[in-house]
Write a protein that holds these residues in place. Structure first.
Motif, PDB file in Angstrom:
ATOM      1  N   GLN A 268      -3.112 -17.297  29.214  1.00 46.44           N
ATOM      2  CA  GLN A 268      -3.865 -18.552  29.034  1.00 46.44           C
ATOM      3  C   GLN A 268      -4.866 -18.641  30.174  1.00 46.44           C
TER       4      GLN A 268
ATOM      5  N   GLN B 180      -0.819 -18.371  32.986  1.00 42.66           N
ATOM      6  CA  GLN B 180       0.465 -17.783  32.584  1.00 42.66           C
ATOM      7  C   GLN B 180       0.218 -16.907  31.361  1.00 42.66           C
TER       8      GLN B 180
ATOM      9  N   ILE C 124       5.741 -19.774  32.885  1.00 39.50           N
ATOM     10  CA  ILE C 124       5.776 -19.778  34.347  1.00 39.50           C
ATOM     11  C   ILE C 124       7.177 -19.474  34.889  1.00 39.50           C
TER      12      ILE C 124
ATOM     13  N   ARG D 258       3.759 -35.038  42.335  1.00 40.99           N
ATOM     14  CA  ARG D 258       2.650 -34.083  42.394  1.00 40.99           C
ATOM     15  C   ARG D 258       1.630 -34.455  43.475  1.00 40.99           C
TER      16      ARG D 258
ATOM     17  N   THR E 188       5.795 -29.770  42.665  1.00 34.94           N
ATOM     18  CA  THR E 188       6.168 -29.499  41.279  1.00 34.94           C
ATOM     19  C   THR E 188       7.667 -29.223  41.239  1.00 34.94           C
TER      20      THR E 188
ATOM     21  N   GLU F 170       1.974 -25.199  24.469  1.00 32.59           N
ATOM     22  CA  GLU F 170       0.869 -25.385  25.408  1.00 32.59           C
ATOM     23  C   GLU F 170       1.353 -25.949  26.750  1.00 32.59           C
TER      24      GLU F 170
ATOM     25  N   GLY G  61       4.273 -25.524  28.138  1.00 31.10           N
ATOM     26  CA  GLY G  61       5.095 -24.582  28.898  1.00 31.10           C
ATOM     27  C   GLY G  61       6.424 -25.220  29.264  1.00 31.10           C
ATOM     28  N   ASP G  62       7.050 -24.699  30.306  1.00 34.54           N
ATOM     29  CA  ASP G  62       8.415 -25.093  30.655  1.00 34.54           C
ATOM     30  C   ASP G  62       8.506 -26.574  31.024  1.00 34.54           C
TER      31      ASP G  62
ATOM     32  N   VAL H  33      10.152 -29.863  32.360  1.00 36.12           N
ATOM     33  CA  VAL H  33      11.178 -30.112  33.381  1.00 36.12           C
ATOM     34  C   VAL H  33      11.546 -31.587  33.532  1.00 36.12           C
TER      35      VAL H  33
ATOM     36  N   GLU I  87       6.498 -33.884  31.908  1.00 36.08           N
ATOM     37  CA  GLU I  87       6.142 -33.015  33.029  1.00 36.08           C
ATOM     38  C   GLU I  87       6.609 -31.598  32.721  1.00 36.08           C
ATOM     39  N   SER I  88       5.691 -30.659  32.808  1.00 38.08           N
ATOM     40  CA  SER I  88       6.094 -29.255  32.761  1.00 38.08           C
ATOM     41  C   SER I  88       5.851 -28.692  34.154  1.00 38.08           C
ATOM     42  N   VAL I  89       6.278 -27.456  34.376  1.00 38.94           N
ATOM     43  CA  VAL I  89       6.028 -26.850  35.681  1.00 38.94           C
ATOM     44  C   VAL I  89       4.526 -26.846  35.952  1.00 38.94           C
ATOM     45  N   LYS I  90       3.771 -26.639  34.873  1.00 44.30           N
ATOM     46  CA  LYS I  90       2.323 -26.488  34.981  1.00 44.30           C
ATOM     47  C   LYS I  90       1.597 -27.798  35.276  1.00 44.30           C
ATOM     48  N   ALA I  91       1.976 -28.877  34.558  1.00 47.19           N
ATOM     49  CA  ALA I  91       1.174 -30.097  34.635  1.00 47.19           C
ATOM     50  C   ALA I  91       1.935 -31.279  34.060  1.00 47.19           C
ATOM     51  N   VAL I  92       1.303 -32.456  34.142  1.00 51.31           N
ATOM     52  CA  VAL I  92       1.866 -33.646  33.505  1.00 51.31           C
ATOM     53  C   VAL I  92       0.974 -33.985  32.311  1.00 51.31           C
TER      54      VAL I  92
END
Lengths: 359, 116
Positions: free
Chosen positions: A17, A29, A34, A295, A314, B29, B31-32, B34, B55-60
């Motif tokens: 991506q 990723q 991830i 964050r 995170t 989209e 991802g993981d 959490v 919330e994912s590891v990548k973003a909110v």
């Protein structure tokens, strides 16, 4: 218009991506995600495209002297073939960049700079080394770079190169390492808290190195890994990231990196300002005790008073916890702290970094 | 009846109530995942309001209410196991709404799939 690295097509073919990172199109990723990529680096190995990093050379009779002037760390007591971490500061003591310096010898050094900073670094170096007998050249566009990271890195790389030809010690490097006919710079360095190597070669040859490594490492668990896990890995390892923990708004003696500020050196840019500056803030790690993720940008409160903010945060896979790094006013790290997230105050517990327990 | 919003939520309607979740495309989209900040029972929303945040590891990411409605139940299993949404986003609903308005603007599964 973002720049594509020499490995761009390979990332797309592998389901990466793609995002814009510091002006470069890089994978955040792959389809693996991830967490899987993060764990691969902790338990086996991962391969990152870091071709966006900058490569700037200092060459000439006064290369060492010039570097000692523009860098906060000491470049004189390094051995040839050593790598050293340092900051670069403005006269006012704020941070221009954090970089790695590779010492070939007293008259030749390579500086590896952050992608987002390399142009301003290069301009700064040119401007401030005029009075020295040194030639400063930016060769960033000539190099491709990959980072092989994880406990299996040595085993994978020695399938391509004999161990005698590789740098042995952590933070050392060798140039001219022959990997299947490609001349590479190989350093035992990284940004994950794991053993590993960073490998540089001509931009048009890095694709060959990338494919060879993935092929040789597949049975040992090596997978391509993206920027997303690069961030969770460095965060777990307690490593600062420019633009977050470090910036041109932050004094270099407020970030927990005093070991790279060598005040016993004759002079360096920023020395005077830093000597006169009593630190107001410090870099502190914290685990989020309440449920939720904290964050970057979240405000930190102590007894109703705003006492800092979050610079990175995170959920980190190895701990299975939400953690964050704070820019916290001095004197508050032993007090009860909360982070404000969507109008709720989540309790934090200050902990020592790195967050992860090294095996 | 199963309907989708352009913003990647689904609602499974049963009489005057509907369970809400996110599409497989959305979980992929994100991802993981959490953490899911679940809404509270009794909260009222208009279609398009932020229903909760994921919330994912990548973003909110924000999840929007697909219809006007009042929260009558939340899937508490997601408090401890938000990753269930990654495992099967169509089975693991987030909350149940008592539907106040109509379903104007929502898409059939077939129509939704054309948008992604």
């Amino acid at each position: 218009m973002a720049i594509k690295t020499p490995l761009y097509d390979k990332h797309v073919a592998k389901g990466g991506q793609i995002v814009d990172f510091a002006g470069y199109e890089l994978p955040i990723q792959y389809k693996t995600g991830i967490v899987v990529e993060h764990n691969a680096v902790r338990n086996a190995a991962g391969l990152f495209d870091v071709s966006h990093m900058g490569e700037i050379f200092f060459e000439g009779k006064e290369a060492e002297k010039a570097l000692n002037y523009v860098m906060t760390n000491n470049m004189s007591n390094m051995y040839d073939g050593q790598c050293r971490y340092t900051m670069v500061c403005y006269e006012n003591g704020t941070i221009i960049d954090d970089v790695l310096v590779y010492r070939y010898n007293g008259e030749k050094f390579l500086i590896v700079a952050n992608a987002s900073n390399k142009d301003k670094d290069f301009a700064w170096f040119l401007k401030n080394t005029k009075s020295f007998d040194v030639k400063v050249t930016d060769k960033s566009s000539e190099y491709g770079q990959v980072a092989l990271q994880g406990p299996k890195s040595f085993e994978i790389l020695t399938r391509l190169v004999s161990k005698e030809e590789l740098p042995e010690k952590y933070y050392s490097f060798k140039d001219g390492v022959d990997i299947s006919g490609v001349k590479c710079i190989v350093s035992r360095t990284g940004y994950t808290g794991e053993d590993g190597y960073e490998i540089y070669c001509a931009a048009d040859k890095i694709g060959k190195i990338y494919d060879l490594l993935l092929e040789k490492g597949e049975d040992l668990g090596l997978i391509p890994t993206g920027l997303g896990c690069r961030d969770t890995l460095r965060l777990e390892a307690g490593m600062p990231l420019y633009g977050h923990e470090l910036s041109d708004q932050i004094m270099a003696n407020e970030v927990g990196l005093n070991f790279v500020l060598k005040f016993d050196k004759e002079n360096f840019i920023g020395k005077k300002a830093l000597e006169n500056h009593v630190p107001q803030y410090e870099r502190v790690g914290a685990v989020v005790v309440d449920r939720g993720i904290v964050r970057e940008g979240a405000e930190i409160y102590s007894d109703g008073n705003l006492v800092g903010y979050v610079t990175s945060g995170t959920f980190i896979p190895s701990l299975q916890k939400a953690v964050c790094v704070l820019r916290l006013k001095v004197g508050y790290k032993d007090k009860a702290l909360t982070a404000r997230v969507r109008n709720k105050d989540l309790a934090l517990e200050v902990v020592k970094m790195p967050f992860m327990n090294k095996k | 009846m199963l309907l989708f919003a352009k913003t990647h939520e689904w609602i499974k309607i049963d009489g005057k109530k509907g369970k809400v979740g996110i599409s497989d495309h959305a979980q992929s989209e994100l991802g993981d995942i959490v953490y899911i900040e679940l809404p509270e029972v009794g909260d009222e929303f208009s279609a398009g309001d932020v229903l909760c945040e994921i919330e994912s590891v990548k973003a909110v990411s924000e999840i929007y209410a697909p219809v006007d409605g009042k929260v009558v139940a939340v899937n508490e299993a997601l408090e401890d196991s938000p990753e269930l949404v990654n495992e099967d986003s169509m089975a693991n609903w987030i909350c149940e709404l008592e539907i106040k308005g109509d379903t104007a603007g929502l898409l059939s599964e077939e129509e939704y799939k054309k948008t992604i």
